[in-house]
Motif scaffolding. Structure first.
Motif, mmCIF file in Angstrom:
data_model
loop_
_atom_site.group_PDB
_atom_site.id
_atom_site.type_symbol
_atom_site.label_atom_id
_atom_site.label_comp_id
_atom_site.label_asym_id
_atom_site.label_seq_id
_atom_site.Cartn_x
_atom_site.Cartn_y
_atom_site.Cartn_z
ATOM 1 N N ARG A 140 12.653 -0.091 5.972
ATOM 2 C CA ARG A 140 11.216 -0.113 6.249
ATOM 3 C C ARG A 140 10.628 1.289 6.117
ATOM 4 N NH1 ARG A 140 12.024 -4.293 10.248
ATOM 5 N NH2 ARG A 140 10.810 -6.132 9.691
ATOM 6 N N TRP A 141 9.413 1.347 5.598
ATOM 7 C CA TRP A 141 8.703 2.604 5.450
ATOM 8 C C TRP A 141 7.768 2.831 6.624
ATOM 9 C CZ3 TRP A 141 9.741 6.277 1.921
ATOM 10 C CH2 TRP A 141 10.454 5.900 0.776
ATOM 11 N N TYR A 142 7.770 4.043 7.136
ATOM 12 C CA TYR A 142 6.881 4.443 8.222
ATOM 13 C C TYR A 142 6.096 5.672 7.766
ATOM 14 C CZ TYR A 142 9.916 1.495 11.091
ATOM 15 O OH TYR A 142 10.640 0.437 11.599
ATOM 16 N N VAL A 143 4.813 5.732 8.134
ATOM 17 C CA VAL A 143 4.013 6.907 7.867
ATOM 18 C C VAL A 143 3.735 7.609 9.188
ATOM 19 C CG1 VAL A 143 1.837 5.574 7.911
ATOM 20 C CG2 VAL A 143 1.902 7.842 6.845
ATOM 21 N N VAL A 144 4.019 8.887 9.222
ATOM 22 C CA VAL A 144 3.728 9.728 10.385
ATOM 23 C C VAL A 144 2.390 10.402 10.112
ATOM 24 C CG1 VAL A 144 4.476 11.691 11.774
ATOM 25 C CG2 VAL A 144 6.165 10.100 10.834
ATOM 26 N N ALA A 145 1.423 10.141 10.982
ATOM 27 C CA ALA A 145 0.057 10.573 10.700
ATOM 28 C C ALA A 145 -0.620 11.130 11.945
ATOM 29 C CB ALA A 145 -0.763 9.400 10.139
ATOM 30 N N PHE B 42 0.805 -1.217 0.000
ATOM 31 C CA PHE B 42 0.000 0.000 0.000
ATOM 32 C C PHE B 42 0.844 1.276 0.000
ATOM 33 C CE2 PHE B 42 -2.893 -3.129 2.006
ATOM 34 C CZ PHE B 42 -3.928 -3.070 1.075
ATOM 35 N N LEU B 43 2.164 1.147 -0.149
ATOM 36 C CA LEU B 43 3.036 2.318 -0.085
ATOM 37 C C LEU B 43 2.689 3.378 -1.129
ATOM 38 C CD1 LEU B 43 5.478 3.825 1.059
ATOM 39 C CD2 LEU B 43 6.936 2.464 -0.463
ATOM 40 N N PRO B 44 2.480 3.029 -2.410
ATOM 41 C CA PRO B 44 2.132 4.089 -3.379
ATOM 42 C C PRO B 44 0.857 4.834 -3.004
ATOM 43 C CG PRO B 44 2.829 2.092 -4.523
ATOM 44 C CD PRO B 44 2.669 1.721 -3.076
ATOM 45 N N ALA B 45 -0.142 4.114 -2.465
ATOM 46 C CA ALA B 45 -1.394 4.765 -2.075
ATOM 47 C C ALA B 45 -1.173 5.699 -0.898
ATOM 48 C CB ALA B 45 -2.448 3.715 -1.735
ATOM 49 N N VAL B 46 -0.332 5.279 0.063
ATOM 50 C CA VAL B 46 -0.024 6.131 1.207
ATOM 51 C C VAL B 46 0.731 7.368 0.739
ATOM 52 C CG1 VAL B 46 1.234 6.287 3.388
ATOM 53 C CG2 VAL B 46 -0.023 4.202 2.837
ATOM 54 N N ALA B 47 1.689 7.180 -0.155
ATOM 55 C CA ALA B 47 2.464 8.308 -0.668
ATOM 56 C C ALA B 47 1.560 9.298 -1.396
ATOM 57 C CB ALA B 47 3.571 7.813 -1.598
#
Length: 326
Positions: free
Chosen positions: A184-189, A142-147
């Protein structure tokens, strides 16, 4: 030095638009008087630069004016091409764009700087993940969608898997930014903000709902603080150890040895070091074998002693075959 500063002023105005003399002075770490002299020098050189007075005033370039990248030094050109990491860019769906951007920058460089850029990209390769991570480790479909949601300020509704019960939870996220750490990818939200691993997102839906990013939010500053707090939470216990000559501990434990360690007879060093838990320290300290002695806490010392005694029984009692006692 002055020529580099003049180029910096030009590029700052080109990328940020209107800036006051005070803004430029703060950015370049010089006096306002120096900025005045530099702006006058740029104007004398024919740069279409204008200054407006008043509360909303400042310096700006004539609309449509652009400069070529001839102000780059050899080191800056090398750093630019070293900073292009193709793996993460491809994960974000930006691989072709990165290649196109590098091609355009390369074409704009003078011949001598182009040679430097080719040299650095041919001699250095950045590979972020660790050696023991397999291809599926950290995979984030889901990385492209999060980006895309980060870029367009769109709200996300996700099913997220966390380590404690209940493990699978639904969350509404306002994604402020993405961070790549050790592969690893992290999303700050928001709200919070809080940090989520992108590879732990099980389901994702993008809503037709925009959010407003908090004014002044600095992703880099947040991540620095988050890492500091993470290590503080991680190492809440302590152990007293003795280290043999030449033995070194890494990370926060190594920092503690350097800060409070004292040398004893035979060159051994005694120090109080932070540990994550008895279980974690047991595994980490056993790797050092005879190079470390744990004095405290008693539970950790006893656990290591039990493990060593068990190993002695296992290996001391074997003569031939697989585990046949003598």
């Amino acid at each position: 030095m002055k020529s580099a500063r003049l180029v910096s002023i030009l590029l700052l105005l080109q990328t940020r638009g209107r800036m006051t003399a005070a803004d430029l002075a703060q950015e370049l770490e010089v006096s306002v008087r120096t900025v005045y002299r530099d702006v006058e020098a740029l104007s004398s050189a024919g740069v279409p630069l204008y200054g407006d007075a008043g509360h909303a005033g400042g310096y700006r370039l004539l609309d449509g004016y652009r400069t070529r990248l001839t102000g780059l030094t050899a080191g800056e050109a090398e750093a630019l091409f070293l900073a292009g990491v193709p793996g993460p860019a491809a994960e974000l769906g930006l691989g072709p764009l990165l290649a196109a951007a590098q091609l355009k920058v390369r074409a704009a460089l003078p011949r001598e700087l182009r040679a430097h850029a080719d040299r650095i990209s041919g001699r250095f390769h950045l590979d972020a993940p660790g050696w023991y991570a397999d291809a599926a480790d950290g995979a984030a479909p889901f990385l492209p969608a999060v980006a895309d949601a980060v870029w367009n300020s769109r709200v996300l509704h996700v099913l997220y898997r966390r380590w404690r019960e209940p493990t699978d939870v639904r969350r509404r996220l306002e994604p402020y930014g993405l961070v790549l750490k050790a592969g690893r990818w992290y999303v700050v939200a928001g709200p919070g903000p809080r940090t989520f691993r992108v590879d732990q997102i099980l389901e994702l839906a993008t809503r037709d709902e925009e959010f407003t990013r908090p004014d002044g939010f600095d992703l880099g500053a947040y991540w620095t603080g988050y890492q500091r707090d993470f290590h503080d939470r991680l190492h809440r216990a302590e152990a007293v150890v003795r280290l043999a000559p030449g033995v070194r501990l890494a990370g926060p434990a190594g920092d503690a040895v350097r800060a409070n360690g004292r040398t004893e007879q035979g060159g051994w060093i005694r120090a109080t070091v932070p540990i994550e838990s008895v279980e974690h320290a047991h595994a980490e300290f056993l790797r050092l074998g005879m190079g470390i002695e744990v004095l405290e806490p008693a539970a950790l010392r006893a656990r290591i002693a039990d493990t060593v005694a068990g190993l002695a029984r296992t290996y001391g009692a074997v003569s031939t075959g697989r585990g046949e006692a003598t």
